[in-house]
Design a protein around this motif. Structure first.
Motif, PDB file in Angstrom:
ATOM      1  N   PHE A 323       0.834  -1.206   0.000  1.00 40.55           N
ATOM      2  CA  PHE A 323       0.000   0.000   0.000  1.00 40.55           C
ATOM      3  C   PHE A 323       0.867   1.254   0.000  1.00 40.55           C
ATOM      4  CE2 PHE A 323      -1.583   3.430   2.716  1.00 40.55           C
ATOM      5  CZ  PHE A 323      -2.724   3.806   2.033  1.00 40.55           C
ATOM      6  N   ARG A 324       1.959   1.226   0.715  1.00 41.67           N
ATOM      7  CA  ARG A 324       2.815   2.412   0.812  1.00 41.67           C
ATOM      8  C   ARG A 324       3.526   2.751  -0.490  1.00 41.67           C
ATOM      9  NH1 ARG A 324       4.940   0.390   6.747  1.00 41.67           N
ATOM     10  NH2 ARG A 324       3.321   1.459   7.980  1.00 41.67           N
ATOM     11  N   THR A 325       3.513   1.829  -1.450  1.00 48.06           N
ATOM     12  CA  THR A 325       4.133   2.120  -2.752  1.00 48.06           C
ATOM     13  C   THR A 325       3.154   2.793  -3.717  1.00 48.06           C
ATOM     14  OG1 THR A 325       3.542  -0.002  -3.806  1.00 48.06           O
ATOM     15  CG2 THR A 325       5.563   0.057  -2.483  1.00 48.06           C
ATOM     16  N   PHE A 449     -11.776   9.956  -2.093  1.00 45.93           N
ATOM     17  CA  PHE A 449     -11.075  10.530  -0.942  1.00 45.93           C
ATOM     18  C   PHE A 449      -9.585  10.255  -1.072  1.00 45.93           C
ATOM     19  CE2 PHE A 449     -12.947   6.402   0.476  1.00 45.93           C
ATOM     20  CZ  PHE A 449     -11.775   5.663   0.556  1.00 45.93           C
ATOM     21  N   PHE A 450      -8.800  10.954  -0.280  1.00 44.91           N
ATOM     22  CA  PHE A 450      -7.355  10.753  -0.276  1.00 44.91           C
ATOM     23  C   PHE A 450      -6.997   9.768   0.829  1.00 44.91           C
ATOM     24  CE2 PHE A 450      -8.091  14.947  -2.087  1.00 44.91           C
ATOM     25  CZ  PHE A 450      -7.409  14.815  -3.288  1.00 44.91           C
ATOM     26  N   ALA A 451      -6.475   8.608   0.436  1.00 47.45           N
ATOM     27  CA  ALA A 451      -6.083   7.571   1.389  1.00 47.45           C
ATOM     28  C   ALA A 451      -4.694   7.913   1.912  1.00 47.45           C
ATOM     29  CB  ALA A 451      -6.097   6.211   0.705  1.00 47.45           C
ATOM     30  N   VAL A 452      -4.630   8.658   3.006  1.00 53.53           N
ATOM     31  CA  VAL A 452      -3.370   9.277   3.427  1.00 53.53           C
ATOM     32  C   VAL A 452      -2.519   8.407   4.340  1.00 53.53           C
ATOM     33  CG1 VAL A 452      -4.179  11.632   3.091  1.00 53.53           C
ATOM     34  CG2 VAL A 452      -4.568  10.505   5.303  1.00 53.53           C
ATOM     35  N   ALA A 453      -3.105   7.388   4.977  1.00 52.58           N
ATOM     36  CA  ALA A 453      -2.282   6.580   5.890  1.00 52.58           C
ATOM     37  C   ALA A 453      -2.985   5.292   6.275  1.00 52.58           C
ATOM     38  CB  ALA A 453      -1.942   7.365   7.163  1.00 52.58           C
ATOM     39  N   ILE A 454      -2.186   4.238   6.431  1.00 48.38           N
ATOM     40  CA  ILE A 454      -2.597   3.005   7.109  1.00 48.38           C
ATOM     41  C   ILE A 454      -1.414   2.604   7.985  1.00 48.38           C
ATOM     42  CG2 ILE A 454      -3.320   0.608   6.911  1.00 48.38           C
ATOM     43  CD1 ILE A 454      -4.342   1.165   4.130  1.00 48.38           C
ATOM     44  N   PHE A 481      -6.036  -3.043   8.226  1.00 47.23           N
ATOM     45  CA  PHE A 481      -5.492  -4.323   8.660  1.00 47.23           C
ATOM     46  C   PHE A 481      -5.839  -4.583  10.127  1.00 47.23           C
ATOM     47  CE2 PHE A 481      -2.882  -2.886   5.096  1.00 47.23           C
ATOM     48  CZ  PHE A 481      -2.984  -3.989   4.265  1.00 47.23           C
ATOM     49  N   PRO A 482      -5.720  -5.841  10.578  1.00 47.13           N
ATOM     50  CA  PRO A 482      -6.068  -6.159  11.966  1.00 47.13           C
ATOM     51  C   PRO A 482      -5.269  -5.319  12.959  1.00 47.13           C
ATOM     52  CG  PRO A 482      -5.789  -8.164  10.673  1.00 47.13           C
ATOM     53  CD  PRO A 482      -5.334  -7.033   9.803  1.00 47.13           C
ATOM     54  N   LYS A 483      -5.950  -4.883  14.014  1.00 48.21           N
ATOM     55  CA  LYS A 483      -5.326  -4.083  15.080  1.00 48.21           C
ATOM     56  C   LYS A 483      -4.580  -2.877  14.494  1.00 48.21           C
ATOM     57  CE  LYS A 483      -6.614  -7.195  18.102  1.00 48.21           C
ATOM     58  NZ  LYS A 483      -7.675  -6.925  19.102  1.00 48.21           N
ATOM     59  N   SER A 484      -5.186  -2.239  13.496  1.00 46.70           N
ATOM     60  CA  SER A 484      -4.556  -1.122  12.791  1.00 46.70           C
ATOM     61  C   SER A 484      -5.570  -0.011  12.575  1.00 46.70           C
ATOM     62  CB  SER A 484      -3.991  -1.586  11.439  1.00 46.70           C
ATOM     63  OG  SER A 484      -3.036  -2.609  11.601  1.00 46.70           O
ATOM     64  N   TRP A 485      -5.114   1.081  11.978  1.00 44.95           N
ATOM     65  CA  TRP A 485      -6.009   2.187  11.635  1.00 44.95           C
ATOM     66  C   TRP A 485      -5.664   2.707  10.238  1.00 44.95           C
ATOM     67  CZ3 TRP A 485      -3.660   6.800  10.448  1.00 44.95           C
ATOM     68  CH2 TRP A 485      -2.363   7.006  10.932  1.00 44.95           C
ATOM     69  N   ALA A 486      -6.629   3.422   9.670  1.00 42.42           N
ATOM     70  CA  ALA A 486      -6.440   4.063   8.372  1.00 42.42           C
ATOM     71  C   ALA A 486      -7.099   5.429   8.429  1.00 42.42           C
ATOM     72  CB  ALA A 486      -7.029   3.221   7.253  1.00 42.42           C
ATOM     73  N   ALA A 487      -6.573   6.373   7.646  1.00 42.69           N
ATOM     74  CA  ALA A 487      -7.123   7.732   7.630  1.00 42.69           C
ATOM     75  C   ALA A 487      -7.344   8.191   6.197  1.00 42.69           C
ATOM     76  CB  ALA A 487      -6.195   8.699   8.358  1.00 42.69           C
ATOM     77  N   ILE A 488      -8.461   8.887   5.992  1.00 46.23           N
ATOM     78  CA  ILE A 488      -8.771   9.466   4.693  1.00 46.23           C
ATOM     79  C   ILE A 488      -9.158  10.928   4.882  1.00 46.23           C
ATOM     80  CG2 ILE A 488      -9.535   7.246   3.761  1.00 46.23           C
ATOM     81  CD1 ILE A 488     -12.433   8.219   4.031  1.00 46.23           C
TER      82      ILE A 488
END
Length: 552
Positions: A323-325, A449-454, A481-488
């Motif tokens: 995802f980070r790529t 939306f802008f997927a800015v972080a996971i 992902f499990p036990k994770s967060w994401a921001a848009i």
């Protein structure tokens, strides 16, 4: 003769008016929705067909085209089609969800009319009612770039749609009964690629063909119910070029993870020995790996595909790193004749932060999924209609959830319509926190939306320093992902009633969704279209007179 002359003059007059107005082209489709017996995994079962096809027909359109689809429901129960990823600017009336539309009764028809306004990319449609998606009724929807807007790669030799997804041999009604009785769905029985799974015994017909040394575009969408998949082209490299409406920086990949509801486009060059090869889709994050295969055949090929297929990656950390790529291509044009990089989203002040926390619990002994302690149900009167007719207070309450998520340690769940009252044109931050052990996939209608972080762990305001505020991909789905967060990040500039949901069908069906009510204070046609004349009315609004229409 006079009648014929009148008809000719009328047609010429209409053509002249269309030319003067410069209206974008119209494409008309008539779809008959029926049951039919299918055996995609060798087990006969009841499928949902569109014009006798499984999967359904592809819609091939160009940005700004008008799409008109007349849907005849010949099933024995109500039915709706949702156009996933199509933004329906100012027009949530065409969204095809139970929060915005009355379902099409059996034996009747309804005509969708929407414009793929200022969009490009790879999308799909599917049934949004009951568990119909588990039986078919889905298909690809592509939006090509207009000729005056160049794409950042050479025209491919051909353009293919690839619909991948997990599959159950149980009927859609049996799966619905499982969920209604409070049980979770079991593991799927297999993986399909365009409704098939190659046997590998030499009898398989190719899904696609390629000419040597030519480059092809493959539009891949995960239209399954619950399972992330990994995609590989045997002995070939993929060049990623587009994701859900955005051109991306063109990196090469040996395999790509695609989560439920997501779409991307890759370029594949036929530069290997001329013979058959496998397109492979295998399940991720499952105890037992299921594999779906399809044949890709070189036109001058001699010899079968090798049974030795490339292995898939292991673990979700690999997927997070991938995802980070993903990066937005800031030098490419979008559907509009403006460089995408001209939108500096990272410099806009956030006006509202909404934290979304998913949960699973038992309510009256039955499984329910919730967002911030509220498990959504669809009332008999669609939310959008209730709001438009001025009777929202009789159907639902606004803001039943808190922006901060449920209180720490709270485990009670309310079953009710879940509607967030949003402010038109606010710039909003939505944070998804996944406290569970399984991966989540989320989709927002009406917007990119802008997927800015996971990232792993819990979100705090300090985590904003890790956001990609330059070239995050503009898209409409994001995995957590499990036990994770994401921001848009996004601007709520599209008036209407818009669905935010888990793309995991079981979770959505059992309540893991909500609606954003985005009302324009001006109540103007500049911001939102009036209710279409052919809108189906049901529930409390069935016999009510139409409200006064919006004006400019």
């Amino acid at each position: 003769m006079a009648g014929l002359m009148f008809t000719v003059l009328l047609c010429l007059s209409a053509a002249a008016m269309s030319t003067v107005r410069g209206e974008d082209p119209y494409f008309f489709f008539t779809w008959n929705i029926t049951y039919g017996t299918i055996s995609p995994l060798g087990v006969p079962q009841q499928g949902i067909l569109i014009n006798g096809q499984f999967p359904g027909p592809n819609i091939n359109s160009t940005s700004n085209n008008n799409i008109v689809v007349n849907v005849f429901n010949n099933l024995d129960e109500p039915f709706l089609i949702h156009w996933s990823g199509i933004q329906h600017r100012k027009n949530s009336w065409q969204d095809g969800l139970l929060g915005t539309n009355c379902p099409i009764p059996p034996g009747t028809n309804y005509t969708y009319h929407f414009q793929v306004k200022d969009q490009i990319g790879s999308f799909f449609y599917y049934p949004s009612t009951a568990m119909h998606r588990a039986a078919g009724g889905f298909g690809g929807l592509r939006v090509n770039s207009r000729l005056l807007i160049p794409v950042p790669y050479a025209d491919p030799e051909d353009d293919y749609t690839v619909l991948v997804g997990d599959w159950y041999t149980k009927s859609h009604s049996a799966l619905k009964n499982f969920l209604d009785s409070g049980r979770s769905l079991a593991r799927p029985d297999g993986v399909l690629i365009n409704g098939k799974n190659a046997k590998g015994d030499g009898t398989d017909e190719p899904l696609f063909t390629m000419k040597p040394e030519k480059t092809y575009k493959y539009r891949v969408c995960n239209i399954g119910l619950k399972t992330s998949l990994n995609i590989r082209f045997q002995d070939h490299t993929m060049k990623l070029v587009e994701m859900e409406g955005s051109h991306v920086v063109q990196n090469d990949y040996q395999s790509l993870d695609i989560h439920v509801g997501q779409c991307f486009s890759v370029l594949v060059t036929a530069n290997q020995e001329p013979k058959d090869y496998y397109l492979i889709a295998s399940t991720r994050f499952t105890k037992n790996v299921l594999v779906g295969k399809g044949i890709i055949r070189y036109t001058n090929g001699k010899g079968p595909a090798s049974p030795e297929i490339p292995e898939a990656p292991v673990g979700w950390a690999w997927s997070l790193n991938q995802f980070r790529t993903f990066r937005w291509n800031l030098t490419a044009s979008a559907a509009r004749p403006n460089p995408q990089g001209s939108y500096h989203y990272g410099s806009i002040n956030i006006t509202r932060t909404i934290k979304i926390i998913n949960s699973a619990t038992k309510v009256d002994g039955k499984l329910r999924y919730a967002i911030n302690g509220v498990s959504h149900i669809d009332p008999e009167t669609p939310l959008k209609l209730a709001e438009y007719f001025g009777i929202a207070d009789k159907v639902f309450k606004y803001d039943t959830i808190s922006d901060d998520g449920p209180a720490e340690g709270a485990n009670t769940v309310t079953v009710a319509p879940n509607v967030v009252n949003a402010t038109f044109r606010n710039f909003v931050e939505i944070v998804f926190e996944n406290h569970e052990k399984s991966l989540q996939s989320w989709h927002l209608n009406g917007y990119s939306f802008f997927a800015v972080a996971i990232e792993p762990g819990r979100w705090t305001p300090e985590k904003r320093k890790n956001y990609n505020l330059l070239d995050a991909v503009s898209r409409d789905t994001i995995q957590v992902f499990p036990k994770s967060w994401a921001a848009i990040l996004l601007t709520l500039d599209n008036a209407g009633m818009w669905n935010l949901r888990s793309e995991l069908t079981e979770n959505r069906y059992l309540g893991q969704q909500l609606y954003f009510s985005v009302l324009s204070p001006a109540r103007s046609l500049r911001d939102e279209y009036n209710i279409p004349d052919n809108t189906l009315l049901c529930g409390l609004v069935k016999d009510m007179p139409l409200p006064k229409p919006y004006t400019i």
